[in-house]
Design an enzyme around this catalytic site. Structure first.
Site, PDB file in Angstrom:
ATOM      1  N   GLY A   7       0.875  -1.183  -0.042  1.00 41.85           N
ATOM      2  CA  GLY A   7      -0.075  -0.114  -0.091  1.00 41.85           C
ATOM      3  C   GLY A   7       0.860   1.154   0.142  1.00 41.85           C
ATOM      4  O   GLY A   7       1.922   1.244  -0.366  1.00 41.85           O
TER       5      GLY A   7
ATOM      6  N   HIS B 189       4.229   1.480  -8.110  1.00 43.51           N
ATOM      7  CA  HIS B 189       2.969   0.301  -8.031  1.00 43.51           C
ATOM      8  C   HIS B 189       2.048   0.551  -9.159  1.00 43.51           C
ATOM      9  O   HIS B 189       1.958  -0.500  -9.740  1.00 43.51           O
ATOM     10  CB  HIS B 189       2.273   0.799  -6.811  1.00 43.51           C
TER      11      HIS B 189
ATOM     12  N   GLN C 222       7.741  -9.344   8.030  1.00 42.68           N
ATOM     13  CA  GLN C 222       9.159  -9.086   7.156  1.00 42.68           C
ATOM     14  C   GLN C 222       9.782  -7.655   7.918  1.00 42.68           C
ATOM     15  O   GLN C 222      10.944  -7.066   7.418  1.00 42.68           O
ATOM     16  CB  GLN C 222       8.829  -8.793   5.934  1.00 42.68           C
TER      17      GLN C 222
ATOM     18  N   LYS D  15      13.193  -2.042  -8.178  1.00 38.56           N
ATOM     19  CA  LYS D  15      13.620  -1.122  -7.150  1.00 38.56           C
ATOM     20  C   LYS D  15      14.290  -2.142  -6.119  1.00 38.56           C
ATOM     21  O   LYS D  15      15.309  -1.826  -5.389  1.00 38.56           O
ATOM     22  CB  LYS D  15      12.727  -0.221  -6.748  1.00 38.56           C
TER      23      LYS D  15
ATOM     24  N   VAL E 142      10.658   2.600 -11.337  1.00 39.59           N
ATOM     25  CA  VAL E 142      10.001   4.214 -11.685  1.00 39.59           C
ATOM     26  C   VAL E 142      10.664   5.090 -10.768  1.00 39.59           C
ATOM     27  O   VAL E 142      10.639   5.097  -9.322  1.00 39.59           O
ATOM     28  CB  VAL E 142       8.678   4.246 -11.520  1.00 39.59           C
TER      29      VAL E 142
ATOM     30  N   SER F  82       7.253   4.262  -0.940  1.00 41.37           N
ATOM     31  CA  SER F  82       6.427   4.612  -0.105  1.00 41.37           C
ATOM     32  C   SER F  82       7.044   5.214   1.255  1.00 41.37           C
ATOM     33  O   SER F  82       6.589   6.019   1.884  1.00 41.37           O
ATOM     34  CB  SER F  82       5.539   3.516   0.472  1.00 41.37           C
TER      35      SER F  82
HETATM   36  P1  AMP Z   1       5.915  -2.486  -1.824  1.00 41.70           P
HETATM   37  O1  AMP Z   1       4.525  -1.738  -1.415  1.00 41.70           O
HETATM   38  O2  AMP Z   1       6.834  -1.240  -1.379  1.00 41.70           O
HETATM   39  O3  AMP Z   1       5.958  -3.520  -0.942  1.00 41.70           O
HETATM   40  O4  AMP Z   1       6.321  -2.676  -3.198  1.00 41.70           O
HETATM   41  C1  AMP Z   1       5.128  -3.396  -3.818  1.00 41.70           C
HETATM   42  C2  AMP Z   1       5.770  -3.770  -5.338  1.00 41.70           C
HETATM   43  O5  AMP Z   1       6.043  -2.479  -5.915  1.00 41.70           O
HETATM   44  C3  AMP Z   1       7.082  -4.306  -5.320  1.00 41.70           C
HETATM   45  O6  AMP Z   1       7.438  -5.417  -6.183  1.00 41.70           O
HETATM   46  C4  AMP Z   1       8.078  -3.143  -5.381  1.00 41.70           C
HETATM   47  O7  AMP Z   1       9.448  -3.735  -5.971  1.00 41.70           O
HETATM   48  C5  AMP Z   1       7.416  -2.414  -6.483  1.00 41.70           C
HETATM   49  N1  AMP Z   1       7.835  -1.106  -6.595  1.00 41.70           N
HETATM   50  C6  AMP Z   1       8.083  -0.313  -5.488  1.00 41.70           C
HETATM   51  N2  AMP Z   1       8.641   0.889  -5.672  1.00 41.70           N
HETATM   52  C7  AMP Z   1       8.864   0.873  -7.024  1.00 41.70           C
HETATM   53  C8  AMP Z   1       9.315   1.637  -7.990  1.00 41.70           C
HETATM   54  N3  AMP Z   1       9.846   2.651  -7.771  1.00 41.70           N
HETATM   55  N4  AMP Z   1       9.234   1.186  -9.384  1.00 41.70           N
HETATM   56  C9  AMP Z   1       8.895  -0.018  -9.755  1.00 41.70           C
HETATM   57  N5  AMP Z   1       8.421  -0.885  -8.795  1.00 41.70           N
HETATM   58  C10 AMP Z   1       8.182  -0.253  -7.668  1.00 41.70           C
END
Ligand code: AMP
Length: 275
Positions: A22, A28, A52, A140, A167, A177
């Site tokens: 989230g 995302h 985690q 990332k 991104v 986030s």
């Molecule tokens: P998270 O909500 O941080 O657990 O991320 C969920 C998914 O979004 C994971 O696969 C992350 O690697 C991906 N994600 C987070 N930040 C980026 C970003 N800047 N560019 C691409 N994917 C991202």
């Protein structure tokens, strides 16, 4: 969730899955949009996975802007937003853990013991619930992608793992986030983190067989100039296995973690040398 996925399976629907914690941003959304293009049904999940996080980490204060996230998902074309609770995912009797051993060892694994065990466990549980055809992960979190790919191969999971490019903001900072924790001054400082990766890239491309020590020194020289930044690690490793390199001949992953104030940021780049 199970009932829906069984029904899609019966009707031979391709299910694209984007697991998240989230506080959604354009990173995302890029995963969701790709899933939308490549599948019939798109499932996103939001689950701040307690197992985690380390005991001193930010589980309690992790941002949870649910209404905004739900609106973003709807707009990006998510069909089902799956929001399990921590109680449902980890009832008191829960006792099974997934450990991806070697891949979880270096880089973030060294500083966040148990982190990738928590990630692998929740991702496998989510895969079993959603039963996706494809699952989308951002580069990332490069080590996370490798951990999930290794788990999927080793456990013969019937899902295709799709790695997606990082991104970035206009100034180069990788979207995260956790960027929301940064004060305006820290945010300006954080924008200088990618320069360390570019410096490392330059050294790698300058000649074949350059030593990893030189590459790390170039990156570190950039990071130490950032006010309020504290380097946790800078590593140069094999992009497939994450095993340490001594010299860079072919491809290398340069990965780093740095604290800007109290906020831990990670970033990485895969450098391919032209031979
Ligand atoms: P998270 O909500 O941080 O657990 O991320 C969920 C998914 O979004 C994971 O696969 C992350 O690697 C991906 N994600 C987070 N930040 C980026 C970003 N800047 N560019 C691409 N994917 C991202």
């Amino acid at each position: 969730m199970r009932r829906a996925s069984l029904e899609w399976n019966r009707r031979v629907r391709r299910v694209g899955f984007v697991p998240t914690m989230g506080a959604l941003h354009r990173g995302h959304v890029s995963l969701i949009e790709r899933a939308r293009r490549e599948n019939d049904v798109v499932v996103a999940s939001i689950f701040v996975n307690p197992v985690q996080f380390g005991p001193t980490e930010d589980y309690a204060k992790y941002p949870r802007p649910l209404a905004k996230d739900a609106a973003l998902c709807r707009k990006a074309g998510v069909d089902v937003l799956f929001l399990p609770s921590a109680k449902e995912m980890y009832p008191p009797e829960h006792d099974t853990w997934v450990t991806v051993e070697r891949t979880s060892g270096p880089l973030c694994g060294e500083f966040r013991p148990g982190h990738f065990r928590g990630v692998a466990t929740v991702v496998l549980k989510l895969f079993n619930l959603v039963q996706p055809t494809r699952a989308y992960f951002g580069l990332k979190d490069y080590q996370q992608v490798r951990v999930v790919q290794r788990m999927a191969a080793d456990l013969n999971l019937p899902v295709k793992i799709v790695p997606c490019p990082t991104v970035r903001e206009a100034d180069g900072l990788a979207l995260s986030s956790r960027n929301a924790y940064l004060s305006p001054d820290e945010r300006r400082a954080a924008a200088r983190v990618p320069a360390a990766l570019r410096a490392a890239e330059q050294v790698i491309k300058s000649s074949s067989g350059v030593s990893v020590e030189r590459v790390r020194a170039a990156a570190k020289a950039e990071l130490v100039r950032i006010p309020g930044a504290k380097v946790q690690y800078i590593e140069v490793v094999d992009p497939e296995t994450l095993a340490p390199l001594r010299r860079v001949r072919g491809e290398a992953l340069v990965a780093l973690a740095v604290y800007v104030g109290k906020t831990r940021l990670i970033d990485n780049i895969v450098v391919k040398r032209r031979t």
